[in-house]
Scaffold this active site. Sequence first.
Site, PDB file in Angstrom:
ATOM      1  N   ASP A   1       0.897  -1.230  -0.172  1.00 49.98           N
ATOM      2  CA  ASP A   1       0.047   0.128  -0.002  1.00 49.98           C
ATOM      3  C   ASP A   1       0.859   1.310   0.065  1.00 49.98           C
ATOM      4  O   ASP A   1       1.689   1.355   1.190  1.00 49.98           O
ATOM      5  CB  ASP A   1      -1.001  -0.041   1.299  1.00 49.98           C
ATOM      6  CG  ASP A   1      -1.825   1.046   1.486  1.00 49.98           C
ATOM      7  OD1 ASP A   1      -1.813   2.211   0.696  1.00 49.98           O
ATOM      8  OD2 ASP A   1      -2.907   0.864   1.866  1.00 49.98           O
ATOM      9  N   VAL A   2       0.704   1.936  -1.052  1.00 53.71           N
ATOM     10  CA  VAL A   2       1.625   3.061  -1.176  1.00 53.71           C
ATOM     11  C   VAL A   2       1.621   4.170  -0.155  1.00 53.71           C
ATOM     12  O   VAL A   2       2.545   5.152  -0.026  1.00 53.71           O
ATOM     13  CB  VAL A   2       1.638   3.773  -2.871  1.00 53.71           C
ATOM     14  CG1 VAL A   2       2.186   2.621  -3.782  1.00 53.71           C
ATOM     15  CG2 VAL A   2       0.437   4.360  -2.990  1.00 53.71           C
TER      16      VAL A   2
ATOM     17  N   TYR B   1      -8.794  15.952  -6.730  1.00 60.47           N
ATOM     18  CA  TYR B   1      -8.200  15.177  -7.651  1.00 60.47           C
ATOM     19  C   TYR B   1      -7.429  15.986  -8.540  1.00 60.47           C
ATOM     20  O   TYR B   1      -6.291  15.776  -8.964  1.00 60.47           O
ATOM     21  CB  TYR B   1      -9.184  14.131  -8.440  1.00 60.47           C
ATOM     22  CG  TYR B   1      -8.614  13.538  -9.733  1.00 60.47           C
ATOM     23  CD1 TYR B   1      -8.089  12.305  -9.235  1.00 60.47           C
ATOM     24  CD2 TYR B   1      -8.514  14.156 -10.910  1.00 60.47           C
ATOM     25  CE1 TYR B   1      -7.598  11.558 -10.403  1.00 60.47           C
ATOM     26  CE2 TYR B   1      -8.183  13.324 -11.893  1.00 60.47           C
ATOM     27  CZ  TYR B   1      -7.576  11.965 -11.557  1.00 60.47           C
ATOM     28  OH  TYR B   1      -7.033  11.243 -12.530  1.00 60.47           O
TER      29      TYR B   1
ATOM     30  N   LYS C   1      -3.312  15.797  -8.818  1.00 60.34           N
ATOM     31  CA  LYS C   1      -2.483  15.674 -10.091  1.00 60.34           C
ATOM     32  C   LYS C   1      -1.630  16.772 -10.553  1.00 60.34           C
ATOM     33  O   LYS C   1      -0.580  16.501 -10.925  1.00 60.34           O
ATOM     34  CB  LYS C   1      -3.434  15.337 -11.162  1.00 60.34           C
ATOM     35  CG  LYS C   1      -3.962  13.838 -11.161  1.00 60.34           C
ATOM     36  CD  LYS C   1      -3.111  12.464 -11.000  1.00 60.34           C
ATOM     37  CE  LYS C   1      -3.841  11.437 -10.985  1.00 60.34           C
ATOM     38  NZ  LYS C   1      -2.874  10.250 -10.819  1.00 60.34           N
TER      39      LYS C   1
ATOM     40  N   THR D   1     -11.814   3.082 -18.287  1.00 63.49           N
ATOM     41  CA  THR D   1     -11.481   2.275 -17.002  1.00 63.49           C
ATOM     42  C   THR D   1     -12.647   2.268 -16.190  1.00 63.49           C
ATOM     43  O   THR D   1     -13.587   3.017 -16.579  1.00 63.49           O
ATOM     44  CB  THR D   1     -10.494   2.854 -16.561  1.00 63.49           C
ATOM     45  OG1 THR D   1     -10.464   4.113 -16.230  1.00 63.49           O
ATOM     46  CG2 THR D   1      -9.049   2.921 -17.498  1.00 63.49           C
TER      47      THR D   1
END
Length: 249
Positions: free
Chosen positions: A61-62, A154, A158, A189
């Site tokens: 898990d990053v 979000y 980014k 996706t």
Amino acid sequence: MSTHPVVLITGALTGIGRATALAFAREGAHVVVSGRRADQGQKLAEELRTLGAQAEFIQSDVRFENEVRELVDKTVTRFGRLDVAVNSAGTEGQNGPVTERTPEGYAAVFDTNVLGTLLSMKHEMRVMLAQGSGSIVNISSTMGSRGAANASLYVASKHAVEGLTKSAAIEGAASGVRVNAIAPGPVETAMLERLTGTAERKAAFLTNVPLRRAGTPEEIADAIVFVASDKASFITGEIIRVNGGKTAS
């Protein structure tokens, strides 16, 4: 880069990460795939082996540095080096206006998208700088360079990924470590389905793409494989936008 570059992919179990793992396997790379779901990860590693690749799944898990450190160390223990890292773990979080965002919502997006990318690069670069070579590819978005109503967290995450990419590229350059980001537009996706909600809203969303369609995960994977390779040896610190013309107008 050797005939069998060692490639580590975070967020490898779905969407772009998964397509990227398959693309590298077909190119003859040794591939380590990582994510949070062990059953899915083991299945993907088996699929990669059927393509002839040497492949391993390592659960990680990053958001947690000890897990990221262990992921990188286990990769090096298994294959002896680390040539390419693709940091694909990401989440879109909850949409809604700025006036309704919360610290918890911020953490849910930034811990994965920003902290996760930072920790991944920290440990990948630790290995690559010592080797004197390596290529890191982060995943941004069309939203890494523009705004979008109701997607502030979000979008901000980014933008942060692009800043991290450029800064790390400058730090790694003298040691032969390249760092770039691929910034996809809308891609077929599960994330796109969640974002648009209905077929009508999805169709309307895609009218803003000059090529009049979403990209495929495979098209994004092809761009990642290229920028990670020696064919892109003079490219570093770049954000490569793969979005069907979305940012051209």
